[in-house]
Design an enzyme around this catalytic site. Structure first.
Site, PDB file in Angstrom:
ATOM      1  N   LYS A 109      -7.600 -15.678  32.596  1.00 12.12           N
ATOM      2  CA  LYS A 109      -6.936 -16.810  33.101  1.00 12.12           C
ATOM      3  C   LYS A 109      -5.853 -17.236  32.391  1.00 12.12           C
ATOM      4  CE  LYS A 109     -10.750 -18.935  32.879  1.00 12.12           C
ATOM      5  NZ  LYS A 109     -12.058 -18.141  32.631  1.00 12.12           N
ATOM      6  N   ARG A 139     -12.952  -7.024  22.437  1.00 12.77           N
ATOM      7  CA  ARG A 139     -11.646  -8.208  22.098  1.00 12.77           C
ATOM      8  C   ARG A 139     -11.826  -8.500  20.812  1.00 12.77           C
ATOM      9  NH1 ARG A 139     -11.095 -13.363  25.789  1.00 12.77           N
ATOM     10  NH2 ARG A 139     -12.749 -14.468  24.597  1.00 12.77           N
ATOM     11  N   ARG A 192     -14.706 -12.285  17.698  1.00 14.87           N
ATOM     12  CA  ARG A 192     -14.968 -13.460  17.669  1.00 14.87           C
ATOM     13  C   ARG A 192     -16.506 -13.918  17.869  1.00 14.87           C
ATOM     14  NH1 ARG A 192     -11.476 -16.919  21.695  1.00 14.87           N
ATOM     15  NH2 ARG A 192     -13.275 -16.917  22.928  1.00 14.87           N
TER      16      ARG A 192
END
Ligand SMILES: [Zn+2]
Length: 218
Positions: free
Chosen positions: A13, A126, A159
């Site tokens: 997004k 990621r 993360r």
């Protein structure tokens, strides 16, 4: 023109919202960015918000709506893309009210679709730069750069919130809290669904088609 972009975590997004704001001169509204902005300005609202965040509690919807009002007053041309907002039915109803106060409405609510397996694959691979915050979604990008941020040269890291159990929980929260928006925006005839499994550019082109179709009609 007001567009909402929503979808489960990892669907891209934020990336699409950034591309669209560049291409079509939309101003992006992201709750997180706007909250951080108000906090760094030490505005009265920022100070209030900071207290919630420091306590680790959710910022209440009425405060979020005050943020949206401020944002709308600063962006009177009304070309806005809402990135990952609203998250809940309550927020959707409040957004409609606040937009209505300035004679605006939602023109498109675009849901980006991705199946759970693909979300997992993307989010688990990621990495981000702890220095400048740039996010690397793509395994090949990370390998080509040797695990180093191409913007500032710092070493990339995973993360903490990209852990399998946390991702599963975020998907579940999305299904429970955000998915009801689909029926709501369908009933307003502004809902559009887009398959987000393609490349960044493919997804961007699909969203562009919706926007172009709309502007052609005007
Ligand atoms: Zn960096």
């Amino acid at each position: 023109m007001r567009i909402l972009l929503f979808g489960p975590p990892g669907v891209g997004k934020g990336t699409q919202a950034d591309l669209l704001s560049k291409e079509y001169n939309f101003t992006k509204f992201s709750t997180g960015d706007f909250l951080r902005g108000q906090i760094s300005l030490s505005s009265p609202l920022g100070i209030e918000v900071k207290a919630y965040i420091e306590r680790g509690s959710l910022v209440p919807d009425d405060i979020i709506m005050r943020l949206v009002r401020i944002f709308l007053s600063e962006n009177r041309d009304g070309n806005i893309i809402f990135d990952g907002f609203p998250r809940t039915m309550n927020q959707a109803l409040m957004l409609e009210k606040v937009l209505g106060e300035v004679d605006m409405s939602v023109d498109f609510a675009v849901e980006l679709h991705l199946d759970e397996e693909e979300i997992m694959r993307r989010l688990l691979s990621r990495q981000h730069c702890p220095h400048c915050g740039k996010i690397y979604n793509n395994v090949t990008d990370i390998q080509e750069n040797g695990g180093i941020c191409s913007t500032c040269g710092h070493t990339l890291m995973k993360r903490i919130d990209d852990d399998e159990a946390i991702i599963k929980r975020r998907i579940k929260v999305y299904e429970e809290e955000t998915k009801p928006l689909v029926d709501y925006y369908k009933s307003k005839h502004v809902y559009r669904s887009i398959d987000a499994s393609g490349s960044r550019d493919e997804v961007f082109n699909k969203i562009s088609e919706i926007i172009n179709e709309y502007t052609d009609k005007k």
